[in-house]
Design a protein around this motif. Structure first.
Motif, PDB file in Angstrom:
ATOM      1  N   ILE A  84    -101.221 -21.973  -9.150  1.00 45.39           N
ATOM      2  CA  ILE A  84    -100.118 -21.044  -8.887  1.00 45.39           C
ATOM      3  C   ILE A  84     -99.436 -20.605 -10.181  1.00 45.39           C
ATOM      4  N   SER A  85     -99.317 -21.493 -11.147  1.00 40.50           N
ATOM      5  CA  SER A  85     -98.701 -21.128 -12.428  1.00 40.50           C
ATOM      6  C   SER A  85     -99.486 -20.021 -13.103  1.00 40.50           C
ATOM      7  N   THR A  86    -100.827 -20.119 -13.071  1.00 40.55           N
ATOM      8  CA  THR A  86    -101.662 -19.073 -13.661  1.00 40.55           C
ATOM      9  C   THR A  86    -101.566 -17.781 -12.864  1.00 40.55           C
ATOM     10  N   PHE A  87    -101.576 -17.898 -11.535  1.00 37.90           N
ATOM     11  CA  PHE A  87    -101.436 -16.714 -10.686  1.00 37.90           C
ATOM     12  C   PHE A  87    -100.113 -16.016 -10.965  1.00 37.90           C
ATOM     13  N   LYS A  88     -99.029 -16.781 -11.017  1.00 40.39           N
ATOM     14  CA  LYS A  88     -97.693 -16.223 -11.243  1.00 40.39           C
ATOM     15  C   LYS A  88     -97.631 -15.459 -12.563  1.00 40.39           C
ATOM     16  N   LYS A  89     -98.226 -16.029 -13.598  1.00 40.13           N
ATOM     17  CA  LYS A  89     -98.224 -15.373 -14.908  1.00 40.13           C
ATOM     18  C   LYS A  89     -98.969 -14.047 -14.856  1.00 40.13           C
ATOM     19  N   ASN A  90    -100.143 -14.042 -14.256  1.00 40.27           N
ATOM     20  CA  ASN A  90    -100.978 -12.845 -14.267  1.00 40.27           C
ATOM     21  C   ASN A  90    -100.488 -11.783 -13.288  1.00 40.27           C
ATOM     22  N   ILE A  91     -99.981 -12.192 -12.123  1.00 40.89           N
ATOM     23  CA  ILE A  91     -99.464 -11.197 -11.186  1.00 40.89           C
ATOM     24  C   ILE A  91     -98.178 -10.589 -11.741  1.00 40.89           C
ATOM     25  N   GLY A  92     -97.440 -11.373 -12.534  1.00 45.89           N
ATOM     26  CA  GLY A  92     -96.244 -10.857 -13.192  1.00 45.89           C
ATOM     27  C   GLY A  92     -96.581  -9.805 -14.229  1.00 45.89           C
ATOM     28  N   LEU A  93     -97.665 -10.034 -14.982  1.00 41.89           N
ATOM     29  CA  LEU A  93     -98.099  -9.051 -15.971  1.00 41.89           C
ATOM     30  C   LEU A  93     -98.550  -7.754 -15.313  1.00 41.89           C
ATOM     31  N   LEU A  94     -98.934  -7.847 -14.038  1.00 37.23           N
ATOM     32  CA  LEU A  94     -99.332  -6.652 -13.290  1.00 37.23           C
ATOM     33  C   LEU A  94     -98.140  -5.963 -12.624  1.00 37.23           C
ATOM     34  N   GLY A  95     -96.941  -6.514 -12.827  1.00 37.55           N
ATOM     35  CA  GLY A  95     -95.729  -5.843 -12.352  1.00 37.55           C
ATOM     36  C   GLY A  95     -95.152  -6.345 -11.046  1.00 37.55           C
ATOM     37  N   TYR A  96     -95.547  -7.535 -10.601  1.00 39.70           N
ATOM     38  CA  TYR A  96     -95.083  -8.047  -9.317  1.00 39.70           C
ATOM     39  C   TYR A  96     -94.195  -9.290  -9.483  1.00 39.70           C
ATOM     40  N   ASP A  97     -93.349  -9.505  -8.484  1.00 36.45           N
ATOM     41  CA  ASP A  97     -92.595 -10.744  -8.337  1.00 36.45           C
ATOM     42  C   ASP A  97     -93.088 -11.480  -7.098  1.00 36.45           C
ATOM     43  N   LEU A  98     -92.765 -12.776  -7.020  1.00 36.57           N
ATOM     44  CA  LEU A  98     -93.222 -13.610  -5.910  1.00 36.57           C
ATOM     45  C   LEU A  98     -92.085 -13.940  -4.952  1.00 36.57           C
ATOM     46  N   LEU A  99     -92.397 -13.929  -3.665  1.00 40.98           N
ATOM     47  CA  LEU A  99     -91.485 -14.380  -2.624  1.00 40.98           C
ATOM     48  C   LEU A  99     -92.177 -15.504  -1.859  1.00 40.98           C
TER      49      LEU A  99
END
Length: 338
Positions: A84-99
């Motif tokens: 999840i830490s890796t996913f969070k980093k990469n999805i953030g670089l693509l312009g998204y936040d997590l809920l």
């Protein structure tokens, strides 16, 4: 004065699309250009109007995170925490936040919740006894990527380790070291991941002409205590195995404890291999041999695949990543294979 993105573009001497890419952390922009744009944004106190952008694109730039299953994992799980830490980093670089969704006592519709929060897509982490609402979400056409869960909807796919091959590597290693009496400790009987690893185990045992003893196959829940109980059950037998493959490191650590309590030693009396390569493997006594899953690749692939589904990519096929056997003291040697 209320500045617009066009004003920032004019002041920085770049195009409007370049400013947009910098704000949304998209790639393809040089560091020099990024710095120039960000300097203007900072000096002018410009705050992007995310609400207006969302209305224009019909996107919220929000991704749902679902820990599926009545018996689920969470952020404290050492394997999924790294993914999840890796996913969070990469999805953030693509312009998204997590809920993050809470499924405590939840019996409703995940799809309804996704629509309520206007989410763009979901990442689903597999637990045990997965709710029907999880599969209904994937089948609805809502963009979903699963980790360790098979999703088959029109805009859904999944990423997991090649679990069959993972187990084969363990059995082959034992075979090449003249170990023939091998047992298996898996997760719950209904667990997809555990059964894939069991299939790889039995296939490899049959391939090398090794006998599969039903009494040496035990089922737990991927947690340490279940590995402890499973190993205790096998040690009650008059004839117990000389090696154990546990489908998680936590269960392997529990098995190590049971062996020690029985006044036996690892690896002298029983060799142990776990799965996941969590940090505790390097500090146990003896240090635990394990199969390392590529947690960073799984997290990164999940982010990019989900973004492609959101952006309209046609159905993506599932991705199976490779694994690596890390041999430490619990197998009597200290080498890395494959």
């Amino acid at each position: 004065m209320s500045l617009t993105i066009d004003d920032i573009a004019k002041m920085a001497g770049v195009s409007r699309s370049t400013v947009s890419k910098v704000i949304n952390n998209y790639g393809g922009i040089s560091e020099k250009t990024k710095k120039k744009v960000m300097t203007v944004i900072t000096e002018m106190g410009y705050a992007p109007n995310f609400s207006a952008r969302s209305l224009a694109t019909k996107k919220s730039n929000l991704i749902g995170l679902i820990y599926a299953g009545k018996i689920n994992v969470d952020m404290t799980h050492p394997y999924f925490n790294e993914v999840i830490s890796t996913f969070k980093k990469n999805i953030g670089l693509l312009g998204y936040d997590l809920l993050m969704f809470s499924n405590e006592h939840f019996q409703g519709s995940y799809l309804a919740r996704c629509k309520h929060f206007n989410l763009d897509g979901c990442l689903i982490i597999a637990g045990e006894e997965v709710e029907s609402a999880t599969y209904e979400l994937a089948e609805s056409g809502f963009p979903c990527i699963g980790i360790d869960i098979e999703l088959t909807g029109p805009r859904a796919s999944y990423v997991m380790t090649d679990n069959v091959n993972l187990s084969r590597k363990v059995v082959e290693h034992f075979y090449l070291n003249s170990i023939r009496k091998i047992g298996y400790i898996g997760g719950m009987r209904e667990s997809v991941i555990s059964n894939l690893r069991l299939k790889g185990f039995t296939d490899a045992m049959n391939q090398f002409g090794l006998e599969v003893h039903e009494e040496w196959i035990q089922y737990g829940d991927f947690q340490e205590e279940s590995g402890y109980v499973s190993m205790k059950n096998m040690l009650k037998l008059k004839n117990y195995p000389e090696a154990i493959f546990a489908a998680s490191d936590l269960m392997a650590l529990g098995a190590l404890r049971a062996i020690e309590e029985a006044d036996l030693q690892t690896p002298r009396d029983i060799r142990i291999v776990g799965c996941d390569d969590i940090a505790a493997c390097r500090y146990s006594a003896p240090k635990l041999t394990t199969v390392k899953q590529d947690k960073e690749k799984i997290g990164k692939l999940s982010a990019y695949m989900l973004n492609d589904l959101i952006e309209g990519q046609s159905k993506l096929k599932p991705v199976f990543t490779d694994s690596e056997l890390i041999v430490r003291e619990s197998c009597g040697t200290n080498k890395t294979f494959w």
